[in-house]
Design a protein around this motif. Structure first.
Motif, PDB file in Angstrom:
ATOM      1  N   HIS A 169      24.048  92.899  99.751  1.00  0.00           N
ATOM      2  CA  HIS A 169      25.333  92.727  99.095  1.00  0.00           C
ATOM      3  C   HIS A 169      26.484  92.966 100.077  1.00  0.00           C
ATOM      4  CE1 HIS A 169      23.041  92.512  95.486  1.00  0.00           C
ATOM      5  NE2 HIS A 169      22.763  93.804  95.430  1.00  0.00           N
ATOM      6  N   ASP A 170      27.501  92.126  99.955  1.00  0.00           N
ATOM      7  CA  ASP A 170      28.695  92.245 100.788  1.00  0.00           C
ATOM      8  C   ASP A 170      29.776  92.959  99.979  1.00  0.00           C
ATOM      9  OD1 ASP A 170      30.921  91.969 102.357  1.00  0.00           O
ATOM     10  OD2 ASP A 170      30.819  89.790 102.527  1.00  0.00           O
ATOM     11  N   LYS A 171      30.012  94.234 100.313  1.00  0.00           N
ATOM     12  CA  LYS A 171      31.009  95.027  99.594  1.00  0.00           C
ATOM     13  C   LYS A 171      32.363  95.058 100.312  1.00  0.00           C
ATOM     14  CE  LYS A 171      28.204  96.348  96.288  1.00  0.00           C
ATOM     15  NZ  LYS A 171      28.388  95.902  94.881  1.00  0.00           N
ATOM     16  N   GLY A 172      32.563  94.152 101.248  1.00  0.00           N
ATOM     17  CA  GLY A 172      33.835  94.105 101.959  1.00  0.00           C
ATOM     18  C   GLY A 172      33.835  95.003 103.172  1.00  0.00           C
ATOM     19  N   ARG A 173      33.959  96.290 102.961  1.00  0.00           N
ATOM     20  CA  ARG A 173      33.943  97.231 104.083  1.00  0.00           C
ATOM     21  C   ARG A 173      32.536  97.696 104.440  1.00  0.00           C
ATOM     22  NH1 ARG A 173      38.675 101.553 102.714  1.00  0.00           N
ATOM     23  NH2 ARG A 173      39.975 100.196 101.429  1.00  0.00           N
ATOM     24  N   GLY A 230      -2.872 101.656  94.255  1.00  0.00           N
ATOM     25  CA  GLY A 230      -4.086 102.405  94.565  1.00  0.00           C
ATOM     26  C   GLY A 230      -5.328 101.619  94.184  1.00  0.00           C
ATOM     27  N   THR A 231      -6.453 102.264  94.250  1.00  0.00           N
ATOM     28  CA  THR A 231      -7.714 101.580  93.952  1.00  0.00           C
ATOM     29  C   THR A 231      -7.804 101.160  92.490  1.00  0.00           C
ATOM     30  OG1 THR A 231      -8.751 103.738  93.597  1.00  0.00           O
ATOM     31  CG2 THR A 231      -8.971 102.762  95.788  1.00  0.00           C
ATOM     32  N   ASP A 232      -7.055 101.832  91.608  1.00  0.00           N
ATOM     33  CA  ASP A 232      -7.097 101.511  90.184  1.00  0.00           C
ATOM     34  C   ASP A 232      -5.906 100.679  89.718  1.00  0.00           C
ATOM     35  OD1 ASP A 232      -9.486 102.919  89.802  1.00  0.00           O
ATOM     36  OD2 ASP A 232      -8.413 104.813  89.590  1.00  0.00           O
ATOM     37  N   GLY A 233      -5.104 100.178  90.663  1.00  0.00           N
ATOM     38  CA  GLY A 233      -3.959  99.359  90.291  1.00  0.00           C
ATOM     39  C   GLY A 233      -2.644  99.951  90.745  1.00  0.00           C
ATOM     40  N   PRO A 234      -1.523  99.367  90.289  1.00  0.00           N
ATOM     41  CA  PRO A 234      -0.196  99.821  90.729  1.00  0.00           C
ATOM     42  C   PRO A 234       0.040 101.301  90.429  1.00  0.00           C
ATOM     43  CG  PRO A 234      -0.045  97.726  89.564  1.00  0.00           C
ATOM     44  CD  PRO A 234      -1.444  98.217  89.365  1.00  0.00           C
ATOM     45  N   LEU A 235       0.697 101.998  91.374  1.00  0.00           N
ATOM     46  CA  LEU A 235       1.039 103.407  91.211  1.00  0.00           C
ATOM     47  C   LEU A 235       2.528 103.591  90.952  1.00  0.00           C
ATOM     48  CD1 LEU A 235      -1.161 105.041  94.000  1.00  0.00           C
ATOM     49  CD2 LEU A 235      -1.244 105.572  91.563  1.00  0.00           C
ATOM     50  N   TRP A 236       3.360 103.026  91.844  1.00  0.00           N
ATOM     51  CA  TRP A 236       4.796 103.174  91.662  1.00  0.00           C
ATOM     52  C   TRP A 236       5.544 102.040  92.353  1.00  0.00           C
ATOM     53  CZ3 TRP A 236       2.356 106.654  95.149  1.00  0.00           C
ATOM     54  CH2 TRP A 236       2.741 106.516  96.482  1.00  0.00           C
ATOM     55  N   SER A 237       6.823 101.872  91.950  1.00  0.00           N
ATOM     56  CA  SER A 237       7.750 100.952  92.605  1.00  0.00           C
ATOM     57  C   SER A 237       9.042 101.715  92.836  1.00  0.00           C
ATOM     58  CB  SER A 237       8.027  99.721  91.739  1.00  0.00           C
ATOM     59  OG  SER A 237       6.835  99.046  91.410  1.00  0.00           O
ATOM     60  N   CYS A 238       9.622 101.562  94.021  1.00  0.00           N
ATOM     61  CA  CYS A 238      10.885 102.230  94.369  1.00  0.00           C
ATOM     62  C   CYS A 238      11.882 101.222  94.912  1.00  0.00           C
ATOM     63  CB  CYS A 238      10.671 103.290  95.447  1.00  0.00           C
ATOM     64  SG  CYS A 238       9.786 104.763  94.950  1.00  0.00           S
ATOM     65  N   ASP A 239      13.152 101.374  94.556  1.00  0.00           N
ATOM     66  CA  ASP A 239      14.244 100.641  95.187  1.00  0.00           C
ATOM     67  C   ASP A 239      15.183 101.647  95.840  1.00  0.00           C
ATOM     68  OD1 ASP A 239      13.257  98.257  94.311  1.00  0.00           O
ATOM     69  OD2 ASP A 239      14.987  97.714  93.078  1.00  0.00           O
ATOM     70  N   ALA A 240      15.430 101.479  97.131  1.00  0.00           N
ATOM     71  CA  ALA A 240      16.394 102.309  97.850  1.00  0.00           C
ATOM     72  C   ALA A 240      17.594 101.447  98.215  1.00  0.00           C
ATOM     73  CB  ALA A 240      15.773 102.896  99.109  1.00  0.00           C
ATOM     74  N   GLU A 241      18.799 101.878  97.824  1.00  0.00           N
ATOM     75  CA  GLU A 241      20.033 101.188  98.193  1.00  0.00           C
ATOM     76  C   GLU A 241      20.588 101.828  99.457  1.00  0.00           C
ATOM     77  OE1 GLU A 241      22.859 100.931  95.064  1.00  0.00           O
ATOM     78  OE2 GLU A 241      21.425 100.134  93.614  1.00  0.00           O
ATOM     79  N   ILE A 242      20.720 101.015 100.503  1.00  0.00           N
ATOM     80  CA  ILE A 242      21.138 101.500 101.812  1.00  0.00           C
ATOM     81  C   ILE A 242      22.546 100.985 102.091  1.00  0.00           C
ATOM     82  CG2 ILE A 242      20.577 101.583 104.267  1.00  0.00           C
ATOM     83  CD1 ILE A 242      17.675 100.776 103.399  1.00  0.00           C
ATOM     84  N   TYR A 243      23.500 101.898 102.196  1.00  0.00           N
ATOM     85  CA  TYR A 243      24.922 101.580 102.369  1.00  0.00           C
ATOM     86  C   TYR A 243      25.248 101.681 103.852  1.00  0.00           C
ATOM     87  CZ  TYR A 243      29.966 101.932 101.315  1.00  0.00           C
ATOM     88  OH  TYR A 243      31.318 101.738 101.235  1.00  0.00           O
ATOM     89  N   VAL A 244      25.700 100.563 104.432  1.00  0.00           N
ATOM     90  CA  VAL A 244      25.997 100.521 105.868  1.00  0.00           C
ATOM     91  C   VAL A 244      27.489 100.270 106.052  1.00  0.00           C
ATOM     92  CG1 VAL A 244      25.377  99.538 108.096  1.00  0.00           C
ATOM     93  CG2 VAL A 244      23.705  99.516 106.233  1.00  0.00           C
ATOM     94  N   ARG A 245      28.206 101.304 106.464  1.00  0.00           N
ATOM     95  CA  ARG A 245      29.653 101.195 106.631  1.00  0.00           C
ATOM     96  C   ARG A 245      30.012 100.238 107.767  1.00  0.00           C
ATOM     97  NH1 ARG A 245      31.103 107.443 107.282  1.00  0.00           N
ATOM     98  NH2 ARG A 245      29.202 107.282 108.524  1.00  0.00           N
ATOM     99  N   GLY A 246      31.051  99.438 107.527  1.00  0.00           N
ATOM    100  CA  GLY A 246      31.572  98.554 108.560  1.00  0.00           C
ATOM    101  C   GLY A 246      30.808  97.270 108.755  1.00  0.00           C
TER     102      GLY A 246
END
Length: 285
Positions: free
Chosen positions: A114-118, A130-146
């Motif tokens: 995403h383009d937040k301008g600054r 895992g061996t028995d199927g899905p364990l977890w899902s994670c989304d990390a939002e990474i904010y990069v200044r400039g």
């Protein structure tokens, strides 16, 4: 441009394998403040291997490899100065209870830029199976200044209205002076959390606590106070990191019960209740 949105979004997923033991889980629990009353039966669920229950937020550090923010900076199309990077938000969906010991196959990919301008905001998705199927899902939002301003999609901007009325529970959590030094042993060695000179270059008075440490502390507070201490009841957990936490401060956690969810706000008491976590929800059974 150091963030190449097209390259990041079209890069093939990165796959790997992570493994963890009960010792890793115990270290994580200690890193988020468990065991302050060392003989409390409620705390022993987190600190004694013979009674061990895994707090779902352990998924963010399972395997000890670089978690969301650091991992995202090694993806194709991303070449930025770590001092310009902040963790903007984190969400977790739990597909089944996390075992105290295990191995999982992980898949990482950038699913949005995403383009937040600054600034640019990258969304790194990690899925673990895992061996028995899905364990977890994670989304990390990474904010990069400039790194914004190229005319790209700004992304979603809708925020939920804050909770109203008095909270159902309020809890104050003390952050130990050495807590960031302990928590970083779970895998996040970003010098922002330990090196005063690096923290100053990043614009902070001193090293700050990991956002994911506050994240874990808050989930534990919700589980222990409103979910009867039952980690298995947690289905999802999402937050936006609204401000930093300094070791030695006190966090005030306010919780509101809802239909199948708990809404939460977290503030820093000593800084006039400056917001720390907002837009925070714990989905549960």
């Amino acid at each position: 441009m150091p963030v190449d949105a097209a390259k990041a979004l079209t890069a093939p997923p990165r796959t790997g394998t992570v493994s963890w033991t009960a010792s890793d889980v115990l270290l994580y629990h200690l890193g988020i403040g468990s065991g302050r009353s060392a003989t409390d039966p409620g705390e022993l669920r987190y600190t004694l291997e013979s009674r061990l229950h895994v707090l779902p937020s352990f998924a963010t550090v399972a395997g000890g490899g670089p978690p969301g923010v650091i991992g995202g900076l090694s993806m194709p199309g991303v070449d930025v100065d770590l001092a310009h990077v902040l963790h903007g938000g984190q969400s977790l969906t739990v597909h089944r209870p996390l075992p105290a010991e295990g191995t999982a196959t992980t898949t990482d990919r950038i699913v949005a830029v995403h383009d937040k301008g600054r600034a640019a905001v990258l969304v790194l998705r990690t899925e673990a199976t895992g061996t028995d199927g899905p364990l977890w899902s994670c989304d990390a939002e990474i904010y990069v200044r400039g790194e914004g301003g190229w005319g790209g999609d700004r992304g979603p901007s809708v925020r939920r209205e804050p909770p109203t009325g008095p909270p159902d529970r309020t809890l104050d959590l003390a952050v130990r002076e050495e807590q960031a030094l302990l928590y970083r042993l779970t895998g996040d060695r970003n010098p922002l959390h330990a090196d005063p000179e690096f923290a100053s270059r990043a614009g902070f008075d001193r090293p700050v606590l990991h956002g994911l440490c506050t994240y874990g502390m808050t989930l534990k507070a919700v589980v222990d106070t409103l979910l009867d201490g039952d980690v298995i009841r947690v289905r999802s957990y999402a937050t936006r990191f609204a401000g930093v936490v300094y070791p030695g401060e006190t966090l005030r956690v306010r919780m509101w019960r809802g239909d199948g969810e708990v809404r939460v706000t977290v503030s820093a008491v000593e800084r006039g209740h400056a917001p720390v976590l907002t837009d925070t929800t714990v989905g549960h059974s």
